[in-house]
Design a protein around this motif. Sequence first.
Motif, short mmCIF file in Angstrom:
data_model
loop_
_atom_site.label_atom_id
_atom_site.label_comp_id
_atom_site.label_asym_id
_atom_site.label_seq_id
_atom_site.Cartn_x
_atom_site.Cartn_y
_atom_site.Cartn_z
N UNK A 9 -18.70 13.83 -63.35
CA UNK A 9 -17.31 14.06 -62.93
C UNK A 9 -17.18 14.26 -61.44
N UNK A 10 -18.25 14.00 -60.69
CA UNK A 10 -18.23 14.22 -59.25
C UNK A 10 -17.19 13.37 -58.54
N UNK A 11 -17.00 12.14 -58.99
CA UNK A 11 -16.01 11.28 -58.34
C UNK A 11 -14.60 11.82 -58.51
N UNK A 12 -14.33 12.41 -59.67
CA UNK A 12 -13.02 13.04 -59.90
C UNK A 12 -12.81 14.19 -58.94
N UNK A 13 -13.84 14.99 -58.75
CA UNK A 13 -13.76 16.12 -57.82
C UNK A 13 -13.57 15.61 -56.39
N UNK A 14 -14.29 14.57 -56.03
CA UNK A 14 -14.19 14.02 -54.68
C UNK A 14 -12.77 13.54 -54.39
N UNK A 15 -12.17 12.84 -55.35
CA UNK A 15 -10.80 12.37 -55.15
C UNK A 15 -9.83 13.54 -55.01
N UNK A 16 -10.02 14.58 -55.80
CA UNK A 16 -9.14 15.75 -55.71
C UNK A 16 -9.27 16.44 -54.36
N UNK A 17 -10.48 16.55 -53.86
CA UNK A 17 -10.68 17.19 -52.55
C UNK A 17 -9.99 16.39 -51.45
N UNK A 18 -10.01 15.08 -51.57
CA UNK A 18 -9.30 14.25 -50.60
C UNK A 18 -7.80 14.51 -50.68
N UNK A 19 -7.27 14.63 -51.91
CA UNK A 19 -5.85 14.92 -52.09
C UNK A 19 -5.48 16.28 -51.49
N UNK A 20 -6.40 17.21 -51.53
CA UNK A 20 -6.14 18.55 -51.00
C UNK A 20 -6.25 18.61 -49.48
N UNK A 21 -6.73 17.53 -48.88
CA UNK A 21 -6.76 17.48 -47.42
C UNK A 21 -8.13 17.36 -46.80
N UNK A 22 -9.17 17.28 -47.61
CA UNK A 22 -10.52 17.14 -47.06
C UNK A 22 -10.74 15.74 -46.51
N UNK A 23 -11.59 15.65 -45.53
CA UNK A 23 -12.11 14.36 -45.07
C UNK A 23 -13.37 14.08 -45.88
N UNK A 24 -13.35 13.03 -46.67
CA UNK A 24 -14.46 12.75 -47.59
C UNK A 24 -15.26 11.55 -47.10
N UNK A 25 -16.56 11.74 -47.00
CA UNK A 25 -17.49 10.66 -46.69
C UNK A 25 -18.30 10.41 -47.95
N UNK A 26 -18.19 9.20 -48.47
CA UNK A 26 -18.79 8.84 -49.76
C UNK A 26 -20.07 8.04 -49.51
N UNK A 27 -21.21 8.67 -49.78
CA UNK A 27 -22.49 8.01 -49.52
C UNK A 27 -22.67 6.76 -50.36
N UNK A 28 -22.20 6.78 -51.60
CA UNK A 28 -22.31 5.58 -52.44
C UNK A 28 -21.50 4.42 -51.87
N UNK A 29 -20.29 4.73 -51.40
CA UNK A 29 -19.45 3.67 -50.83
C UNK A 29 -20.09 3.10 -49.57
N UNK A 30 -20.68 3.96 -48.77
CA UNK A 30 -21.38 3.48 -47.57
C UNK A 30 -22.54 2.58 -47.98
N UNK A 31 -23.32 3.03 -48.97
CA UNK A 31 -24.47 2.24 -49.42
C UNK A 31 -24.04 0.87 -49.92
N UNK A 32 -22.94 0.83 -50.69
CA UNK A 32 -22.46 -0.46 -51.20
C UNK A 32 -22.06 -1.39 -50.06
N UNK A 33 -21.39 -0.83 -49.05
CA UNK A 33 -20.97 -1.65 -47.91
C UNK A 33 -22.19 -2.19 -47.16
N UNK A 34 -23.23 -1.38 -47.05
CA UNK A 34 -24.43 -1.79 -46.34
C UNK A 34 -25.24 -2.83 -47.12
N UNK A 35 -24.91 -2.99 -48.41
CA UNK A 35 -25.62 -3.95 -49.25
C UNK A 35 -24.84 -5.24 -49.47
N UNK A 36 -23.79 -5.42 -48.68
CA UNK A 36 -23.05 -6.67 -48.72
C UNK A 36 -23.82 -7.76 -47.95
N UNK A 37 -23.57 -9.03 -48.25
CA UNK A 37 -24.26 -10.09 -47.51
C UNK A 37 -24.10 -9.94 -46.00
#
Length: 207
Positions: free
Chosen positions: A13-41
């Motif tokens: 449920x970590x992704x749900x928590x991450x989205x909620x923290x962003x809604x509450x005003x946090x700046x969220x850096x998502x390591x998985x999203x970064x990793x996916x971007x770095x694995x693009x052609x």
Amino acid sequence: MLTIGLTGGIASGKSTVSRRLMELGATVIDADAIARALQEPGQPGLEGIVEEFGPSVLTPDGRLDRAALGALVFGDPEVRQRLNAIVHPLVRAEAERLAAAAGEDAALVEDIPLLVETGQHGRFDHVLTVQAPVEERVRRMVEDRGMTETDARARIAAQATDEERAAVSDTVLVNDGSVQRLLDRVDAWWEWHVEPRLPSPAQPHRL
């Protein structure tokens, strides 16, 4: 800046928590999203993976075949370590760049699934872990993600245990009920642990 390391096992449920923290005003850096971007052609992550593991981890159109790579990685800790040695330094460098741009007044949340495994917990002001019962996580992975039970349990076994995460956490949010119940717990945690540590909004000058 208040720095928060957010972690939790797969399907906790970590992704749900991450989205909620962003809604509450946090700046969220998502390591998985970064990793996916770095694995693009054309990106350095994919180039490093192909150099290490060969073209068998690519689809016919030159993209990363995540299923093929996963089959290699999750059954062999040594192979997983080789993959991590390629991806993790690249992810950390990009996360540091994004963190530097967040601003001194930010509540900065770094969403890092392998925070414990990579020994990063000591660099945060607060470590927040999301935890859910193992059998419930297996059910979610099978029903929501189409995994086999064997694959689901292998993914869980490849990560840190709940006890290992709890040992380095300041707060453990237990996700053992509805989504709304989890969101309520996130809201309460934010109110008690984050808001008091953030700068107060500037007051207008009164003449």
